[in-house]
Design a protein around this motif. Sequence first.
Motif, short mmCIF file in Angstrom:
data_model
loop_
_atom_site.label_atom_id
_atom_site.label_comp_id
_atom_site.label_asym_id
_atom_site.label_seq_id
_atom_site.Cartn_x
_atom_site.Cartn_y
_atom_site.Cartn_z
N PRO A 143 -3.50 7.01 4.55
CA PRO A 143 -2.41 6.18 4.80
C PRO A 143 -1.13 6.38 4.71
O PRO A 143 -0.69 6.88 3.62
N THR A 144 0.08 5.99 5.49
CA THR A 144 1.37 6.78 4.79
C THR A 144 2.22 5.80 4.47
O THR A 144 3.12 5.45 4.29
N HIS A 145 1.24 3.75 4.10
CA HIS A 145 1.47 3.16 3.78
C HIS A 145 2.26 3.23 1.99
O HIS A 145 1.47 4.09 0.99
N PRO A 146 3.33 2.72 2.20
CA PRO A 146 3.81 2.55 0.40
C PRO A 146 2.46 1.74 -1.39
O PRO A 146 2.44 1.15 -1.94
N TYR A 147 1.25 2.64 -0.29
CA TYR A 147 0.37 2.39 -1.52
C TYR A 147 0.44 2.94 -2.28
O TYR A 147 0.01 4.38 -1.94
N VAL A 148 -0.07 2.33 -4.26
CA VAL A 148 -0.50 3.73 -4.83
C VAL A 148 -1.64 3.17 -5.82
O VAL A 148 -1.65 2.05 -6.32
N TRP A 149 -3.21 3.78 -5.77
CA TRP A 149 -4.08 3.09 -6.26
C TRP A 149 -4.05 3.69 -7.97
O TRP A 149 -3.52 4.74 -8.40
N THR A 150 -4.39 3.14 -8.37
CA THR A 150 -4.90 2.91 -10.03
C THR A 150 -6.23 2.57 -10.82
O THR A 150 -6.72 1.96 -9.80
N ALA A 151 -6.71 3.27 -12.22
CA ALA A 151 -7.78 2.05 -12.32
C ALA A 151 -8.11 1.00 -12.24
O ALA A 151 -8.58 -0.22 -12.14
N GLU A 152 -6.95 0.13 -12.50
CA GLU A 152 -6.05 -1.24 -12.50
C GLU A 152 -5.72 -1.95 -11.42
O GLU A 152 -5.87 -3.02 -11.06
N GLY A 153 -6.21 -1.35 -10.24
CA GLY A 153 -6.00 -1.70 -9.11
C GLY A 153 -4.92 -1.20 -8.11
O GLY A 153 -3.60 -0.48 -9.27
N TRP A 154 -4.27 -1.89 -6.58
CA TRP A 154 -3.00 -0.69 -5.96
C TRP A 154 -1.72 -1.42 -6.68
O TRP A 154 -1.76 -2.10 -6.92
N LEU A 155 -0.97 -0.55 -7.20
CA LEU A 155 0.66 -0.49 -6.73
C LEU A 155 1.49 -0.59 -5.44
O LEU A 155 1.21 0.70 -4.88
N TYR A 156 2.12 -1.55 -5.35
CA TYR A 156 3.17 -0.86 -4.08
C TYR A 156 4.25 -0.78 -4.18
O TYR A 156 5.02 -1.46 -5.51
N LEU A 157 5.18 -0.12 -3.22
CA LEU A 157 6.45 0.50 -3.57
C LEU A 157 7.07 -0.20 -2.15
O LEU A 157 6.57 0.86 -1.24
N ALA A 158 8.16 -0.56 -2.79
CA ALA A 158 8.83 -0.39 -1.52
C ALA A 158 10.13 -0.21 -1.42
O ALA A 158 10.79 -0.59 -2.52
N VAL A 159 11.01 0.79 -0.93
CA VAL A 159 12.08 1.26 -0.77
C VAL A 159 12.98 0.88 0.16
O VAL A 159 13.34 0.64 1.91
N VAL A 160 14.45 1.72 -0.13
CA VAL A 160 15.55 1.24 0.91
C VAL A 160 16.29 2.45 0.75
O VAL A 160 16.27 2.83 0.11
N MET A 161 16.55 3.12 2.29
CA MET A 161 17.25 4.98 2.63
C MET A 161 18.12 4.90 2.99
O MET A 161 18.54 3.91 3.61
#
Length: 163
Positions: free
Chosen positions: A4-22
């Motif tokens: 997926p190209t979505h801003p989701y990052v998997w960690t052992a604790e669960g997902w971390l989501y990222l939002a950006v403004v460019m």
Amino acid sequence: MPRPTHPYVWTAEGWLYLAVVMDLFSRKVVGWAMGEHIDRHLVLSGLQMALEGRAPPKGLLHHSDRGSQYASSDYQQALAARGIECSMSRKGNCWDNAVVESFFSSLKQELVYRTDFATRQQARSALFEYIEVFYNRQRRHSTLGYLSPVDFENAALPVTLAA
């Protein structure tokens, strides 16, 4: 399996989501936020960071996809309060967000897929370093004449003469 190209990052604790403004002129990430939930609060935090750092003039065109976070009344009100015009992709039109999707693809290829994050904090630290140290200041872009976003902006600034 496509990634997926979505801003989701998997960690052992669960997902971390990222939002950006460019900033599309320089490709610099001018606002970002990370959180355990992908909601309007996350994207509002990223927008707030961008607005505080840039102080854009009224009439700025802000483009986003049609995600519910960006279509939320809170987000739309934040844009309107600053005199920012909102532009959203048509449904199913992925090309409208190509520059940001390219950023997320680079982020995943250069960092996320190469790292197993034990904690969200570890991921946050690595994402901060990627965005603020590497991507904005060191990573060269062919679109910018092989300059980093910061170097491109510095080169585009008008020369001021000392008195």
